[in-house]
Enzyme design. Structure first.
Site, mmCIF file in Angstrom:
data_model
loop_
_atom_site.group_PDB
_atom_site.id
_atom_site.type_symbol
_atom_site.label_atom_id
_atom_site.label_comp_id
_atom_site.label_asym_id
_atom_site.label_seq_id
_atom_site.Cartn_x
_atom_site.Cartn_y
_atom_site.Cartn_z
ATOM 1 N N ASP A 1 0.819 -1.215 0.000
ATOM 2 C CA ASP A 1 0.000 0.000 0.000
ATOM 3 C C ASP A 1 0.855 1.268 0.000
ATOM 4 O OD1 ASP A 1 -2.282 1.507 -0.009
ATOM 5 O OD2 ASP A 1 -2.729 1.237 2.119
ATOM 6 N N HIS A 7 3.155 3.199 -9.108
ATOM 7 C CA HIS A 7 2.984 1.744 -9.264
ATOM 8 C C HIS A 7 4.243 1.114 -9.857
ATOM 9 C CE1 HIS A 7 -1.011 1.859 -7.832
ATOM 10 N NE2 HIS A 7 -1.536 2.477 -8.873
ATOM 11 N N LEU A 62 11.239 -20.750 -3.985
ATOM 12 C CA LEU A 62 10.215 -19.847 -3.455
ATOM 13 C C LEU A 62 8.925 -19.942 -4.272
ATOM 14 C CD1 LEU A 62 9.394 -17.237 -1.749
ATOM 15 C CD2 LEU A 62 10.179 -15.942 -3.738
HETATM 16 C C1 FPP Z 1 -1.778 0.102 -3.507
HETATM 17 O O1 FPP Z 1 -1.333 1.429 -3.503
HETATM 18 C C2 FPP Z 1 -1.236 -0.597 -4.661
HETATM 19 C C3 FPP Z 1 -1.982 -1.182 -5.640
HETATM 20 C C4 FPP Z 1 -3.440 -1.237 -5.642
HETATM 21 C C5 FPP Z 1 -1.334 -1.802 -6.800
HETATM 22 C C6 FPP Z 1 -0.128 -2.614 -6.488
HETATM 23 C C7 FPP Z 1 0.634 -2.775 -7.710
HETATM 24 C C8 FPP Z 1 1.987 -2.843 -7.792
HETATM 25 C C9 FPP Z 1 2.917 -2.824 -6.643
HETATM 26 C C10 FPP Z 1 2.655 -2.911 -9.110
HETATM 27 C C11 FPP Z 1 2.052 -3.889 -10.009
HETATM 28 C C12 FPP Z 1 2.352 -5.275 -9.636
HETATM 29 C C13 FPP Z 1 1.756 -6.319 -10.257
HETATM 30 C C14 FPP Z 1 2.248 -7.716 -9.988
HETATM 31 C C15 FPP Z 1 0.637 -6.110 -11.194
HETATM 32 P P1 FPP Z 1 -2.404 2.580 -3.689
HETATM 33 O O2 FPP Z 1 -2.460 2.933 -5.145
HETATM 34 O O3 FPP Z 1 -3.707 2.166 -3.078
HETATM 35 O O4 FPP Z 1 -1.739 3.728 -2.870
HETATM 36 P P2 FPP Z 1 -2.496 4.904 -2.110
HETATM 37 O O5 FPP Z 1 -3.334 4.253 -1.035
HETATM 38 O O6 FPP Z 1 -1.357 5.691 -1.564
HETATM 39 O O7 FPP Z 1 -3.300 5.636 -3.145
#
Ligand code: FPP
Length: 241
Positions: A16, A33, A127
């Site tokens: 997150d 991201h 893993l």
């Molecule tokens: C949460 O941060 C993150 C996500 C919903 C996406 C996670 C994706 C990645 C780490 C990269 C892609 C990886 C794959 C394997 C597809 P948020 O956007 O909710 O952050 P915020 O709460 O600060 O807005």
């Protein structure tokens, strides 16, 4: 220092804070991201080095479809890019990839990349990297209940046979799919203190650690700190000392 005798077998991570990381830097969310993807790769490598058996990451939830089309398709493009650049390395490192969630509804190129990855790594014995995609804990439990109800209706199962183990088996982490034990440790970055529909059944006795850093800033050192925190806890599973 980590105690090698008390390494968790399964660590699950809610990645997150990509959006807030991007906002603080004044860059688009997708840059966040992308930075999150780089952080994820380092944690995969580090888990392997530490001898952890299962690493699960929450990459896309059943609720994340509510985000803008641009962000959603950007995340899946990152996934395709990751497979293109990292599949060989995963194979060389004996990593087995599994998906938690119904990934078949993702964009076609993402589905193809995932299927290629699942197939190419299926016999690996190092893993196991479980990626939760289009994953929701309630959705997972609902699917398990439906599957068990169907087995009862078809006469293949008696209601008395619906045990906790029978339910566990039907989950995405169950024997028919990822075959992963319940996570001993769940990490959520960015200071948010929620599970947000992640591994609801499997987290019954998980230790929870909430580092303050945003996911793109989550380093292998932060990861080791979270594991050290886990190792300092006393786990009683509802019993007494
Ligand atoms: C949460 O941060 C993150 C996500 C919903 C996406 C996670 C994706 C990645 C780490 C990269 C892609 C990886 C794959 C394997 C597809 P948020 O956007 O909710 O952050 P915020 O709460 O600060 O807005």
């Amino acid at each position: 220092m980590l105690n090698k005798e008390r390494m968790p077998e399964h660590v699950a991570v809610i990645m997150d804070g990509n959006g807030r990381w991007a906002k603080e830097k004044g860059v688009p969310r997708l840059v966040g991201h992308n930075a999150g993807m780089q952080a994820m790769k380092k944690i995969v490598d580090h888990s392997d080095k530490l001898g952890i058996k299962h690493l699960t990451v929450y990459a896309f939830s059943t609720e994340n479809w509510k985000r803008s089309m641009e962000e959603v398709s950007g995340i899946f493009k990152l996934l395709v890019k990751w497979v293109a650049s990292d599949l060989k390395g995963l194979i060389d490192n004996n990593v087995r990839v599994k998906v938690l969630g119904d990934y078949t509804v993702l964009p076609e190129d993402a589905v193809k990349s995932l299927e290629k990855t699942l197939e190419a790594t299926k016999d690996n014995t190092g893993l196991q990297f479980n990626i939760a995609l289009n994953y929701g804990g309630r959705d997972e439990i609902t699917r398990a209940v439906k599957s068990l109800a169907k087995k009862v209706k078809d006469g293949a199962l008696e209601p008395e046979d619906i045990t906790e183990d029978a339910i566990s088996a039907e989950l995405f982490t169950g024997v028919y799919n990822a075959d992963a034990p319940d996570p001993e440790l769940i990490i959520r970055t960015s200071g948010e203190l929620r599970l947000s529909n992640f591994l609801l059944w499997q987290s019954a006795y998980s230790e929870l650690v909430f580092p303050e850093v945003y996911w793109p800033d989550f380093t292998p050192e932060e990861f080791e700190k979270a594991i050290a925190d886990y190792q300092s806890r006393e786990r009683r599973f509802g019993g007494r000392k």
